[in-house]
Design a protein around this motif. Structure first.
Motif, mmCIF file in Angstrom:
data_model
loop_
_atom_site.group_PDB
_atom_site.id
_atom_site.type_symbol
_atom_site.label_atom_id
_atom_site.label_comp_id
_atom_site.label_asym_id
_atom_site.label_seq_id
_atom_site.Cartn_x
_atom_site.Cartn_y
_atom_site.Cartn_z
ATOM 1 N N LEU A 71 -0.180 1.050 -5.916
ATOM 2 C CA LEU A 71 0.436 1.335 -4.623
ATOM 3 C C LEU A 71 1.618 0.422 -4.327
ATOM 4 N N ALA A 72 1.843 -0.599 -5.141
ATOM 5 C CA ALA A 72 2.968 -1.514 -4.924
ATOM 6 C C ALA A 72 4.274 -0.864 -5.374
ATOM 7 N N PRO A 73 5.362 -1.024 -4.623
ATOM 8 C CA PRO A 73 6.642 -0.429 -5.038
ATOM 9 C C PRO A 73 7.185 -1.115 -6.291
ATOM 10 N N PRO A 74 7.771 -0.355 -7.212
ATOM 11 C CA PRO A 74 8.360 -0.949 -8.415
ATOM 12 C C PRO A 74 9.402 -2.009 -8.094
ATOM 13 N N GLU A 75 10.125 -1.820 -6.988
ATOM 14 C CA GLU A 75 11.169 -2.786 -6.625
ATOM 15 C C GLU A 75 10.582 -4.153 -6.294
ATOM 16 N N LEU A 76 9.372 -4.195 -5.742
ATOM 17 C CA LEU A 76 8.731 -5.475 -5.462
ATOM 18 C C LEU A 76 8.358 -6.173 -6.757
ATOM 19 N N ASP A 77 7.806 -5.431 -7.705
ATOM 20 C CA ASP A 77 7.493 -6.025 -9.005
ATOM 21 C C ASP A 77 8.749 -6.585 -9.661
ATOM 22 N N ALA A 78 9.843 -5.819 -9.586
ATOM 23 C CA ALA A 78 11.097 -6.283 -10.186
ATOM 24 C C ALA A 78 11.590 -7.555 -9.506
ATOM 25 N N TYR A 79 11.457 -7.617 -8.188
ATOM 26 C CA TYR A 79 11.864 -8.816 -7.447
ATOM 27 C C TYR A 79 11.035 -10.028 -7.877
ATOM 28 N N LEU A 80 9.720 -9.845 -7.994
ATOM 29 C CA LEU A 80 8.860 -10.952 -8.397
ATOM 30 C C LEU A 80 9.121 -11.354 -9.846
ATOM 31 N N ASP A 81 9.424 -10.375 -10.697
ATOM 32 C CA ASP A 81 9.782 -10.693 -12.082
ATOM 33 C C ASP A 81 11.021 -11.584 -12.128
ATOM 34 N N GLU A 82 12.027 -11.182 -11.372
ATOM 35 C CA GLU A 82 13.289 -11.935 -11.367
ATOM 36 C C GLU A 82 13.087 -13.352 -10.846
ATOM 37 N N ALA A 83 12.144 -13.506 -9.895
ATOM 38 C CA ALA A 83 11.863 -14.829 -9.334
ATOM 39 C C ALA A 83 10.904 -15.642 -10.211
ATOM 40 N N GLY A 84 10.443 -15.064 -11.315
ATOM 41 C CA GLY A 84 9.608 -15.800 -12.244
ATOM 42 C C GLY A 84 8.147 -15.916 -11.859
ATOM 43 N N LEU A 93 0.796 -1.224 0.000
ATOM 44 C CA LEU A 93 0.000 0.000 0.000
ATOM 45 C C LEU A 93 0.831 1.278 0.000
ATOM 46 N N ASP A 94 2.137 1.157 -0.285
ATOM 47 C CA ASP A 94 2.978 2.355 -0.312
ATOM 48 C C ASP A 94 4.106 2.135 -1.320
ATOM 49 N N PRO A 95 4.126 2.891 -2.416
ATOM 50 C CA PRO A 95 5.166 2.692 -3.430
ATOM 51 C C PRO A 95 6.579 2.897 -2.911
ATOM 52 N N SER A 96 6.743 3.616 -1.802
ATOM 53 C CA SER A 96 8.086 3.878 -1.273
ATOM 54 C C SER A 96 8.544 2.823 -0.266
ATOM 55 N N ASP A 97 7.664 1.886 0.079
ATOM 56 C CA ASP A 97 8.015 0.860 1.072
ATOM 57 C C ASP A 97 8.685 -0.314 0.363
ATOM 58 N N ARG A 98 10.003 -0.230 0.212
ATOM 59 C CA ARG A 98 10.741 -1.207 -0.578
ATOM 60 C C ARG A 98 11.857 -1.908 0.199
ATOM 61 N N ARG A 99 11.801 -1.839 1.507
ATOM 62 C CA ARG A 99 12.875 -2.423 2.298
ATOM 63 C C ARG A 99 12.663 -3.923 2.497
ATOM 64 N N ASP A 100 13.760 -4.655 2.631
ATOM 65 C CA ASP A 100 13.761 -6.071 3.030
ATOM 66 C C ASP A 100 12.724 -6.908 2.258
ATOM 67 N N ILE A 101 12.663 -6.730 0.966
ATOM 68 C CA ILE A 101 11.607 -7.383 0.180
ATOM 69 C C ILE A 101 11.697 -8.898 0.277
ATOM 70 N N ALA A 102 12.888 -9.465 0.120
ATOM 71 C CA ALA A 102 13.027 -10.925 0.123
ATOM 72 C C ALA A 102 12.569 -11.510 1.463
ATOM 73 N N GLN A 103 12.974 -10.880 2.559
ATOM 74 C CA GLN A 103 12.602 -11.399 3.876
ATOM 75 C C GLN A 103 11.094 -11.284 4.115
ATOM 76 N N ARG A 104 10.503 -10.214 3.648
ATOM 77 C CA ARG A 104 9.072 -10.021 3.864
ATOM 78 C C ARG A 104 8.237 -10.956 2.996
ATOM 79 N N VAL A 105 8.694 -11.222 1.797
ATOM 80 C CA VAL A 105 8.001 -12.216 0.961
ATOM 81 C C VAL A 105 8.053 -13.580 1.637
ATOM 82 N N GLU A 106 9.200 -13.908 2.222
ATOM 83 C CA GLU A 106 9.335 -15.188 2.922
ATOM 84 C C GLU A 106 8.398 -15.245 4.128
ATOM 85 N N ARG A 107 8.302 -14.147 4.884
ATOM 86 C CA ARG A 107 7.392 -14.135 6.030
ATOM 87 C C ARG A 107 5.943 -14.328 5.578
#
Length: 283
Positions: free
Chosen positions: A108-121, A75-89
């Motif tokens: 509202l999703a941060p671009p960095e999260l989309d990029a992370y999910l793209d890279e993970a397929g 819900l916040d495009p600027s909330d892009r910290r610790d993406i891998a750990q939060r996806v795991e949680r």
């Protein structure tokens, strides 16, 4: 750290479209409008369990499989910290509910999260258009008047039949409907001989009228029943003081999209669901 929150508040941040296939608002759209409609949508379709990891809203509901009730909603495009750990949680949380891990990616999703999910397929699926219009500008004053039904059980039975859902979902859907706090209009369009042919759920939330659960029975489509249900719900909400109607429709449902465009609705933004590839540890 996980923490519980009761409400989501809109702010006045502005957003723009990202390049590529991600679902985004148009350059002139305001993220404050997106936040307001997202918050109204959460109130209208309440999950049984809501937790937050930062600004990621984690919604889970054991009694109903709806993706909106069982998804992670950033819900916040600027909330892009610790993406891998939060996806795991989030994956562990969904596993504890025996639900597949799903992210719902709005503007509202941060671009960095989309990029992370793209890279993970991760797959993208069920792209959805959010549409809105001033009720005064909508063509809803034709057709028969239909009053909302008062019996939740009657509505649930009609909805299950019209959608062609499993009867086992009755208890879960009843629980969700009973948890909705804003005033709710339950509409059933019936044929005297064959029973329910269309259903709609209209939620009056301040000046907004949200339309949900819109469906027409498979053998009675393209006969105006869906339009009747939409019009009845919006007339009911208008009478209660609602000024703007809004709804969500999958972009692949071309007939429904054309119906809403014909009534006068226009696109505000889109969102898409994402899930891990089959066989991955997060799946």
């Amino acid at each position: 750290m996980w923490k519980s929150m009761a409400t989501i508040e809109a702010d006045n941040a502005n957003g723009s479209r990202r390049d590529g296939p991600r679902q985004e608002t148009s350059p002139t759209s305001d993220l404050a409008i997106v936040r307001r409609l997202e918050a109204a949508g959460f109130r209208a379709w309440p999950a049984a369990s809501i937790q937050y990891d930062g600004s990621w809203q984690v919604r889970l509901t054991a009694g109903h499989p709806s993706k909106r009730l069982n998804s992670v909603n950033p819900l916040d495009p600027s909330d892009r910290r610790d993406i891998a750990q939060r996806v795991e949680r989030a994956a562990h949380r969904f596993e504890s509910y025996d639900r597949p891990l799903v992210f719902r990616q709005s503007p509202l999703a941060p671009p960095e999260l989309d990029a992370y999910l793209d890279e993970a397929g991760w797959d993208r699926f069920d792209e959805t258009i959010v549409m809105m219009a001033p009720i005064a500008a909508l063509d809803i004053d034709t057709g028969m008047d239909h009053l909302p039904v008062r019996d939740v059980g009657r509505y649930v039975d009609a909805s299950i039949r019209v959608h062609g859902r499993e009867p086992a979902l009755k208890a879960g859907l009843t629980e969700v409907l009973s948890s909705i706090r804003p005033p709710t209009g339950l509409f059933v369009i019936e044929d005297p001989e064959s029973g329910p042919v269309a259903t709609a759920l209209c939620i009056h939330d301040n000046d907004l009228a949200g339309l949900y659960e819109l469906a027409t029975r498979a053998d009675r489509r393209r006969m105006g029943h869906g339009r009747d249900a939409v019009s009845a719900g919006l007339r009911w909400a208008r009478h209660r003081g609602a000024l703007h109607g809004w709804l969500q429709v999958e972009s692949a449902n071309e007939a429904a999209v054309q119906l809403y465009l014909g009534l006068g609705f226009r696109e505000v933004y889109r969102y898409v669901y994402r899930r891990p590839p089959i066989g991955s540890e997060a799946a």
